[in-house]
Design an enzyme around this catalytic site. Structure first.
Site, PDB file in Angstrom:
ATOM      1  N   HIS A 145      31.401  31.719  45.054  1.00  0.00           N
ATOM      2  CA  HIS A 145      31.020  33.121  44.833  1.00  0.00           C
ATOM      3  C   HIS A 145      30.044  33.371  46.038  1.00  0.00           C
ATOM      4  O   HIS A 145      28.679  32.982  45.650  1.00  0.00           O
ATOM      5  CB  HIS A 145      30.618  33.436  43.530  1.00  0.00           C
ATOM      6  CG  HIS A 145      30.312  34.932  43.272  1.00  0.00           C
ATOM      7  ND1 HIS A 145      30.032  35.664  42.085  1.00  0.00           N
ATOM      8  CD2 HIS A 145      29.867  35.894  44.227  1.00  0.00           C
ATOM      9  CE1 HIS A 145      29.929  36.780  42.167  1.00  0.00           C
ATOM     10  NE2 HIS A 145      29.664  36.928  43.382  1.00  0.00           N
ATOM     11  N   CYS A 165      28.073  31.631  36.540  1.00  0.00           N
ATOM     12  CA  CYS A 165      27.501  32.637  35.534  1.00  0.00           C
ATOM     13  C   CYS A 165      26.041  32.635  35.599  1.00  0.00           C
ATOM     14  O   CYS A 165      25.360  31.719  35.056  1.00  0.00           O
ATOM     15  CB  CYS A 165      28.324  32.407  33.992  1.00  0.00           C
ATOM     16  SG  CYS A 165      27.745  33.869  33.092  1.00  0.00           S
ATOM     17  N   MET A 175      35.366  36.014  33.686  1.00  0.00           N
ATOM     18  CA  MET A 175      35.221  37.279  33.220  1.00  0.00           C
ATOM     19  C   MET A 175      35.451  37.451  31.781  1.00  0.00           C
ATOM     20  O   MET A 175      36.443  37.720  31.428  1.00  0.00           O
ATOM     21  CB  MET A 175      36.083  38.413  34.063  1.00  0.00           C
ATOM     22  CG  MET A 175      35.567  38.325  35.500  1.00  0.00           C
ATOM     23  SD  MET A 175      36.640  39.110  36.519  1.00  0.00           S
ATOM     24  CE  MET A 175      37.261  40.507  35.806  1.00  0.00           C
ATOM     25  N   GLY A 183      38.233  39.137  41.275  1.00  0.00           N
ATOM     26  CA  GLY A 183      37.952  39.292  40.326  1.00  0.00           C
ATOM     27  C   GLY A 183      37.935  40.733  39.817  1.00  0.00           C
ATOM     28  O   GLY A 183      38.957  41.288  39.225  1.00  0.00           O
ATOM     29  N   ARG A 184      36.916  41.552  39.556  1.00  0.00           N
ATOM     30  CA  ARG A 184      36.813  42.798  39.211  1.00  0.00           C
ATOM     31  C   ARG A 184      37.691  43.881  39.914  1.00  0.00           C
ATOM     32  O   ARG A 184      38.224  44.880  39.375  1.00  0.00           O
ATOM     33  CB  ARG A 184      35.314  43.311  39.104  1.00  0.00           C
ATOM     34  CG  ARG A 184      34.681  42.769  37.858  1.00  0.00           C
ATOM     35  CD  ARG A 184      33.112  42.815  37.883  1.00  0.00           C
ATOM     36  NE  ARG A 184      32.675  42.203  36.573  1.00  0.00           N
ATOM     37  CZ  ARG A 184      32.562  40.725  36.331  1.00  0.00           C
ATOM     38  NH1 ARG A 184      33.045  40.008  37.313  1.00  0.00           N
ATOM     39  NH2 ARG A 184      32.209  40.520  35.326  1.00  0.00           N
ATOM     40  N   GLN A 193      39.088  28.143  32.270  1.00  0.00           N
ATOM     41  CA  GLN A 193      37.671  27.778  32.912  1.00  0.00           C
ATOM     42  C   GLN A 193      36.769  27.469  31.566  1.00  0.00           C
ATOM     43  O   GLN A 193      36.677  28.314  30.653  1.00  0.00           O
ATOM     44  CB  GLN A 193      37.096  29.431  33.679  1.00  0.00           C
ATOM     45  CG  GLN A 193      35.834  29.260  34.012  1.00  0.00           C
ATOM     46  CD  GLN A 193      35.271  30.210  34.659  1.00  0.00           C
ATOM     47  OE1 GLN A 193      34.512  31.043  34.041  1.00  0.00           O
ATOM     48  NE2 GLN A 193      35.880  30.435  35.957  1.00  0.00           N
ATOM     49  N   ASN A 247      35.133  33.994  47.160  1.00  0.00           N
ATOM     50  CA  ASN A 247      34.974  34.925  45.919  1.00  0.00           C
ATOM     51  C   ASN A 247      33.735  36.039  46.371  1.00  0.00           C
ATOM     52  O   ASN A 247      32.676  35.484  46.797  1.00  0.00           O
ATOM     53  CB  ASN A 247      34.765  34.576  44.648  1.00  0.00           C
ATOM     54  CG  ASN A 247      34.659  35.317  43.320  1.00  0.00           C
ATOM     55  OD1 ASN A 247      33.562  35.390  42.655  1.00  0.00           O
ATOM     56  ND2 ASN A 247      35.349  36.451  43.255  1.00  0.00           N
ATOM     57  N   GLY A 248      34.075  37.395  45.793  1.00  0.00           N
ATOM     58  CA  GLY A 248      32.983  38.264  45.927  1.00  0.00           C
ATOM     59  C   GLY A 248      33.216  39.191  46.977  1.00  0.00           C
ATOM     60  O   GLY A 248      33.225  38.994  48.366  1.00  0.00           O
ATOM     61  N   GLY A 249      33.202  40.465  46.499  1.00  0.00           N
ATOM     62  CA  GLY A 249      33.264  41.816  47.405  1.00  0.00           C
ATOM     63  C   GLY A 249      34.514  41.835  48.152  1.00  0.00           C
ATOM     64  O   GLY A 249      34.601  42.762  48.881  1.00  0.00           O
TER      65      GLY A 249
END
Length: 320
Positions: free
Chosen positions: A154, A83, A1, A216-217, A53, A194-196
């Site tokens: 992801h 990415c 990120m 993450g976010r 990373q 990863n994800g959601g």
């Protein structure tokens, strides 16, 4: 990120969870081989465990960058193959590397041979609108043969054309079942999804099927979620952190950073603006810590203002 999980953000997150593995922003090999290494790699010892990373596609350059990361004391080297941004594609790394699994394997092998740290890979489950499982299965198998034992999946495709990075996190459908199928096909590998994932319940559901979860976010925007993880997922007893104590620790960190490196407190405070989300007075607290007109004040005075104003507002509301 990129521009999010810098060292100040990681210091803040470490105050909330002692054991979750933290990751740096993606740092390109060029930035380390030809740029200001200290600016990219300096971190506080409190951040451990922390992974570096990397972004790159040249095996020899990645090996050198991994060695630099090892010398700086990182606990893991992670290669970004997820990415989708156009800028990253122009550098021939990120998600577009999934089209060249043998090159990724060569990169991993070069890093594995160069360092004594774990070398891991973060990737998507497909490229553009091709949702065939065979694509990601063969990618993981090829890279695993080069010595990678940990894959952070992801669980969305990466659309390299037609979507912005933000849209790439929202429009391609989430398919967590692909990560679960990878675990079934590669039981000896560590598969992290990863994800959601936004709640402890959804995290726990994935941990029942897989080896790990990356958040993450949601961790950035709702950081207090992290404060429950040591007890919920690491089996640690004892009191969870307190918001006031975390804020005081951040003020102390701001003071030390200003003295040592001339870092403005606002550069650090931006990462902790979600600390009091949902609490009374949170809006004023957040606005105070993000008010650039207060830059000339010491951070402890900003904290005092952030906490004093809601009290006055409450008193005004009770006045006849």
């Amino acid at each position: 990120m990129m521009e999010w999980t810098d060292r100040h953000c990681r210091y803040f997150h470490r105050l909330l969870t002692r054991h979750a593995l933290l990751y740096t922003e993606m740092v390109t090999t060029g930035a380390l081989l030809h740029g200001d290494v200290a600016r990219h790699l300096r971190f506080d010892a409190l951040e451990h465990p922390v992974a570096l990373q990397l972004g790159g596609s040249e095996p020899a350059e990645l090996a050198q960058a991994a060695q630099i990361g090892q010398r700086w004391g990182y606990d893991e080297i992670n290669l970004n193959c997820g990415c989708p941004s156009e800028r990253v594609q122009r550098g021939a790394f990120g998600a577009c590397l999934m089209r060249e699994p043998q090159l990724v394997a060569d990169c991993v092998k070069a890093m594995v041979d160069a360092v004594q740290l774990p070398v891991t890979v973060k990737h998507r489950i497909g490229i553009d609108q091709d949702e065939s499982y065979a694509f990601v299965r063969d990618f993981v198998g090829t890279v695993a043969d080069a010595g990678c034992r940990v894959f952070i999946v992801h669980a969305r495709n990466a659309w390299l054309q037609g979507l912005s990075p933000k849209e790439n996190r929202e429009i391609p459908p989430l398919r967590h079942e692909v990560a679960q199928r990878l675990k079934q096909d590669f039981p000896g590998l560590c598969i992290v999804v990863n994800g959601g994932l936004k709640t402890n319940a959804t995290i726990a559901a994935q941990l029942a099927l897989l080896d790990g979860v990356m958040v993450g976010r949601e961790a950035y925007h709702n950081p207090w979620l992290l404060a429950s993880w040591d007890g919920a997922f690491f089996g640690l007893s004892g009191p969870a952190p307190e918001r006031d104590a975390v804020e005081r620790a951040m003020v102390g960190y701001m003071q030390r950073e200003a003295q040592a490196h001339g870092t403005p407190w606002a550069t650090i405070a931006r990462h902790m603006l979600g600390l009091r989300s949902g609490l009374p007075g949170a809006r004023h607290w957040r606005r105070t810590w993000s008010d650039h007109r207060l830059r000339h004040l010491a951070p402890q005075e900003v904290m005092a203002r952030a906490h004093a104003a809601p009290v006055r507002e409450a008193a005004d509301a009770l006045a006849p």
